[in-house]
Write an enzyme that holds these catalytic residues in place. Structure first.
Site, PDB file in Angstrom:
ATOM      1  N   LYS A 171     101.304  89.608  27.909  1.00 39.90           N
ATOM      2  CA  LYS A 171     100.070  88.825  27.802  1.00 39.90           C
ATOM      3  C   LYS A 171      98.902  89.756  28.135  1.00 39.90           C
ATOM      4  CE  LYS A 171      97.168  86.751  30.211  1.00 39.90           C
ATOM      5  NZ  LYS A 171      95.988  87.042  29.393  1.00 39.90           N
ATOM      6  N   GLU A 246      99.101  95.851  40.544  1.00 41.77           N
ATOM      7  CA  GLU A 246      98.150  96.972  40.492  1.00 41.77           C
ATOM      8  C   GLU A 246      96.769  96.331  40.496  1.00 41.77           C
ATOM      9  OE1 GLU A 246      99.103 100.035  40.611  1.00 41.77           O
ATOM     10  OE2 GLU A 246     101.181  99.957  39.975  1.00 41.77           O
ATOM     11  N   CYS A 280      89.805 101.205  37.833  1.00 47.01           N
ATOM     12  CA  CYS A 280      90.269 100.748  39.146  1.00 47.01           C
ATOM     13  C   CYS A 280      90.244 101.879  40.169  1.00 47.01           C
ATOM     14  CB  CYS A 280      91.668 100.162  39.023  1.00 47.01           C
ATOM     15  SG  CYS A 280      92.770 101.253  38.142  1.00 47.01           S
ATOM     16  N   GLU A 380      84.599  95.918  45.386  1.00 44.08           N
ATOM     17  CA  GLU A 380      84.705  96.603  44.101  1.00 44.08           C
ATOM     18  C   GLU A 380      83.591  96.101  43.183  1.00 44.08           C
ATOM     19  OE1 GLU A 380      87.980  95.532  41.372  1.00 44.08           O
ATOM     20  OE2 GLU A 380      88.409  97.666  41.329  1.00 44.08           O
TER      21      GLU A 380
HETATM   22  P1  NAD Z   1      91.786  89.646  35.897  1.00 44.14           P
HETATM   23  O1  NAD Z   1      92.559  89.490  37.149  1.00 44.14           O
HETATM   24  O2  NAD Z   1      90.732  88.674  35.593  1.00 44.14           O
HETATM   25  O3  NAD Z   1      92.781  89.594  34.646  1.00 44.14           O
HETATM   26  C1  NAD Z   1      93.812  90.512  34.444  1.00 44.14           C
HETATM   27  C2  NAD Z   1      94.876  89.890  33.549  1.00 44.14           C
HETATM   28  O4  NAD Z   1      95.562  88.907  34.295  1.00 44.14           O
HETATM   29  C3  NAD Z   1      94.331  89.176  32.328  1.00 44.14           C
HETATM   30  O5  NAD Z   1      95.267  89.300  31.290  1.00 44.14           O
HETATM   31  C4  NAD Z   1      94.238  87.747  32.803  1.00 44.14           C
HETATM   32  O6  NAD Z   1      94.255  86.824  31.754  1.00 44.14           O
HETATM   33  C5  NAD Z   1      95.479  87.645  33.673  1.00 44.14           C
HETATM   34  N1  NAD Z   1      95.428  86.673  34.765  1.00 44.14           N
HETATM   35  C6  NAD Z   1      94.443  86.515  35.683  1.00 44.14           C
HETATM   36  N2  NAD Z   1      94.770  85.521  36.538  1.00 44.14           N
HETATM   37  C7  NAD Z   1      95.990  85.060  36.166  1.00 44.14           C
HETATM   38  C8  NAD Z   1      96.852  84.047  36.662  1.00 44.14           C
HETATM   39  N3  NAD Z   1      96.503  83.235  37.682  1.00 44.14           N
HETATM   40  N4  NAD Z   1      98.039  83.857  36.054  1.00 44.14           N
HETATM   41  C9  NAD Z   1      98.398  84.637  35.009  1.00 44.14           C
HETATM   42  N5  NAD Z   1      97.620  85.588  34.477  1.00 44.14           N
HETATM   43  C10 NAD Z   1      96.421  85.808  35.052  1.00 44.14           C
HETATM   44  O7  NAD Z   1      91.227  91.137  35.874  1.00 44.14           O
HETATM   45  P2  NAD Z   1      90.295  91.806  34.772  1.00 44.14           P
HETATM   46  O8  NAD Z   1      88.891  91.343  35.003  1.00 44.14           O
HETATM   47  O9  NAD Z   1      90.875  91.680  33.427  1.00 44.14           O
HETATM   48  O10 NAD Z   1      90.409  93.364  35.155  1.00 44.14           O
HETATM   49  C11 NAD Z   1      89.614  93.965  36.098  1.00 44.14           C
HETATM   50  C12 NAD Z   1      90.349  94.113  37.406  1.00 44.14           C
HETATM   51  O11 NAD Z   1      91.579  94.810  37.201  1.00 44.14           O
HETATM   52  C13 NAD Z   1      89.587  94.937  38.404  1.00 44.14           C
HETATM   53  O12 NAD Z   1      89.640  94.325  39.668  1.00 44.14           O
HETATM   54  C14 NAD Z   1      90.348  96.254  38.444  1.00 44.14           C
HETATM   55  O13 NAD Z   1      90.240  96.963  39.614  1.00 44.14           O
HETATM   56  C15 NAD Z   1      91.722  95.833  38.170  1.00 44.14           C
HETATM   57  N6  NAD Z   1      92.493  96.946  37.625  1.00 44.14           N
HETATM   58  C16 NAD Z   1      93.477  97.530  38.399  1.00 44.14           C
HETATM   59  C17 NAD Z   1      94.178  98.607  37.935  1.00 44.14           C
HETATM   60  C18 NAD Z   1      95.245  99.250  38.759  1.00 44.14           C
HETATM   61  O14 NAD Z   1      96.114  99.903  38.189  1.00 44.14           O
HETATM   62  N7  NAD Z   1      95.248  99.130  40.057  1.00 44.14           N
HETATM   63  C19 NAD Z   1      93.933  99.094  36.673  1.00 44.14           C
HETATM   64  C20 NAD Z   1      92.924  98.497  35.917  1.00 44.14           C
HETATM   65  C21 NAD Z   1      92.222  97.408  36.401  1.00 44.14           C
END
Ligand code: NAD
Length: 475
Positions: A171, A246, A280, A380
């Site tokens: 997803k 992550e 990130c 962040e």
């Molecule tokens: P997000 O948490 O909004 O979404 C990430 C993914 O998870 C999306 O596909 C979203 O639809 C899904 N998702 C979110 N909540 C969910 C739930 N309750 N159940 C199932 N799926 C769910 O994050 P974003 O805005 O897309 O990405 C940015 C964030 O990601 C930043 O905080 C960044 O630091 C982090 N990030 C971390 C890494 C790492 O490797 N540590 C890498 C890239 C981004």
């Protein structure tokens, strides 16, 4: 160009989801609709889990050599579309095209290639005394990914999952989903058995939560925000799934007093602004010895000012827009907070960059005299905002660097690699760059504290998808 897709990929075939609802995806540089994707529902998740479950028995018992052959074919199919991938991700995320070619398209291909090589030599059995320990596929895996490095984050999960013998339901983020469709097309072309890889797109309540809650899913690999990670963990706990997280970061770059300042600041500013700060591991806090503060601040401003925001498809652009209006608002809010809490605005600010009336652009921004309790030092931001902080001695630098809830990455700059490594050992972070050393895609990647747990990439990434079984043998 329209990148629209109307079907999801389940059980080796493209299918119209059971709901006709669509999600619009915008180009952040033009604010125009790039295309639409299906908003699938829990009923599609159900079908995807059934397909992945049915495929598991055969796929998990293929030999590693058979899986290597499949993954190599997949690599070939994906590599043939590298330029399209780079252009697609630039269109949906806004990363400058030149960087997209190298990072957004190049990195996932390199990771996939790396897994082919690793798998060919990986030992799935180990003898411990009288036991034979066998490393088996952990089950049906849900891979949930964000938008900032969309294909890299997908491949960092899907490649080791398939290599381990797991079947997968992906997803991707609905904000930047198109490269995941290209991957599914490549999977199809490569002839992976039906059900081994499935793609469902949709919203968090529509698809994300049903997937994470589904009893047929045994493992969830999640990359995203801290809030998302917490919720996913809660839902997954109900059926005791393995979870890998992550999450976010607030990484520090520490410049020691013997560092080559010009090189260090150039590297540190680059590590903050890459992908408009939407990384990130971005080094968003720059820690400098008090006696070098003025020189550092002047140099940081000079270098940051060269990151002119502009059209991401133009060859010379180094700073594209942010991914969405919401993301831009969030970043501008942090800039306002920085000023309100007393940090010195040295460059940038909330005004839109000159000449860019359209697109979600934010000016490269540098704050000076930031202190650890300020919001911009703790949270962040995910935008092109650098916080300069000073310290009196090495102990204080380490204390400040370790003083957030996160522990994802860091950097240390010194005239001596040995000294930098000594300081790096004291940092609570999953990866620390010594004097700007490059990313190693065979080394484990992940965080500690609230940056998450579990590791991606290399053999540690593979092992997240394996389950250990001890066969007790008679002497
Ligand atoms: P997000 O948490 O909004 O979404 C990430 C993914 O998870 C999306 O596909 C979203 O639809 C899904 N998702 C979110 N909540 C969910 C739930 N309750 N159940 C199932 N799926 C769910 O994050 P974003 O805005 O897309 O990405 C940015 C964030 O990601 C930043 O905080 C960044 O630091 C982090 N990030 C971390 C890494 C790492 O490797 N540590 C890498 C890239 C981004």
């Amino acid at each position: 160009m329209s990148l629209s897709r109307s079907e999801v990929y389940i059980d080796g075939a493209w299918r119209r989801p059971l709901s006709a609802e669509l999600i619009e995806v915008l180009n952040p540089a033009t604010e125009q609709v790039l295309g639409t994707i299906p908003a699938a529902t829990a009923a599609d998740v159900e079908q995807a889990v059934s397909a992945a479950t049915a495929a598991f028995a055969a796929w998990s018992t293929t030999t590693p050599a058979e899986r290597v052959t499949h993954l190599r074919t997949l690599h070939r199919c994906l590599a043939a579309r590298a330029e399209e991938i780079a252009q697609t991700i630039t269109a949906e995320v806004g990363m400058p095209l030149k960087l997209s070619r190298r990072i957004q398209a190049g990195l996932p291909l390199a990771v996939l290639e790396n897994y082919c090589a690793l798998l060919a030599g990986y030992d799935f059995e180990e003898r411990i005394g009288t036991s034979l320990v066998v490393k088996e596929a952990a089950g049906v895996a849900a891979c949930i990914t964000p938008w900032n490095y969309p294909l890299h984050q997908v491949i960092a999960k899907v490649a080791p999952a398939l290599a381990a013998g797991c079947t997968v339901i992906l997803k991707p983020s609905e904000v930047a989903p198109f490269s995941a469709f290209i991957l599914a097309e490549a999977v199809h072309e490569a002839g992976l058995p039906p059900g081994v890889f499935n793609l469902v797109t949709g919203t968090i309540p529509g698809v994300g939560e049903p997937l994470v809650s589904h009893p047929g899913v045994e493992l969830v690999s999640f990359t995203g925000s801290l809030a998302g990670g917490r919720r996913v963990t809660e839902l997954a706990a109900r059926t005791v799934k393995r979870v890998t997280l992550e999450l976010g970061g607030k990484s520090a770059a520490i410049i020691l007093d013997d560092a080559d300042l010009a090189t260090a600041i150039k590297g540190a500013v680059g590590a903050c602004f890459i992908n408009s700060g939407q990384t990130c591991t971005a080094h968003t806090r720059l820690l400098v010895p008090e006696q070098l503060y003025d020189r550092t601040a002047a140099l940081a401003v000079e270098i940051a000012a060269t990151y002119l925001p502009g059209d991401p498809t133009a060859e010379q652009t180094r700073l594209g827009p942010l991914v969405s209006a919401a993301q831009r608002e969030r970043v501008l809010d942090y800039i306002r907070k920085g000023t309100a809490e007393g940090a010195e605005l040295l460059l940038g600010g909330v005004e839109p960059p000159a000449g860019l009336e359209r697109g979600y652009y934010v000016r490269p921004t540098v704050f000076g005299r930031v202190t650890p309790e300020m919001t911009i030092a703790r949270e962040e931001i995910f935008g092109p905002v650098l916080a300069l902080m000073s310290y009196r001695d090495e102990d204080e630098a380490v204390r400040i660097a370790n003083g957030t809830i996160y522990g994802l990455a860091a950097g240390v700059w010194s005239g001596s690699d040995e000294r930098a490594t000594r300081v790096a050992r004291r940092l609570r972070a999953g990866q620390v760059d010594i004097n700007g050393a490059p990313f190693n895609l065979a080394a484990p990647f992940g965080g500690c504290k609230q940056s998450g747990y579990g590791r991606e990439l290399g053999k540690y990434g593979l092992e997240e998808f394996l389950c250990l079984k001890s066969l007790q043998l008679r002497e």
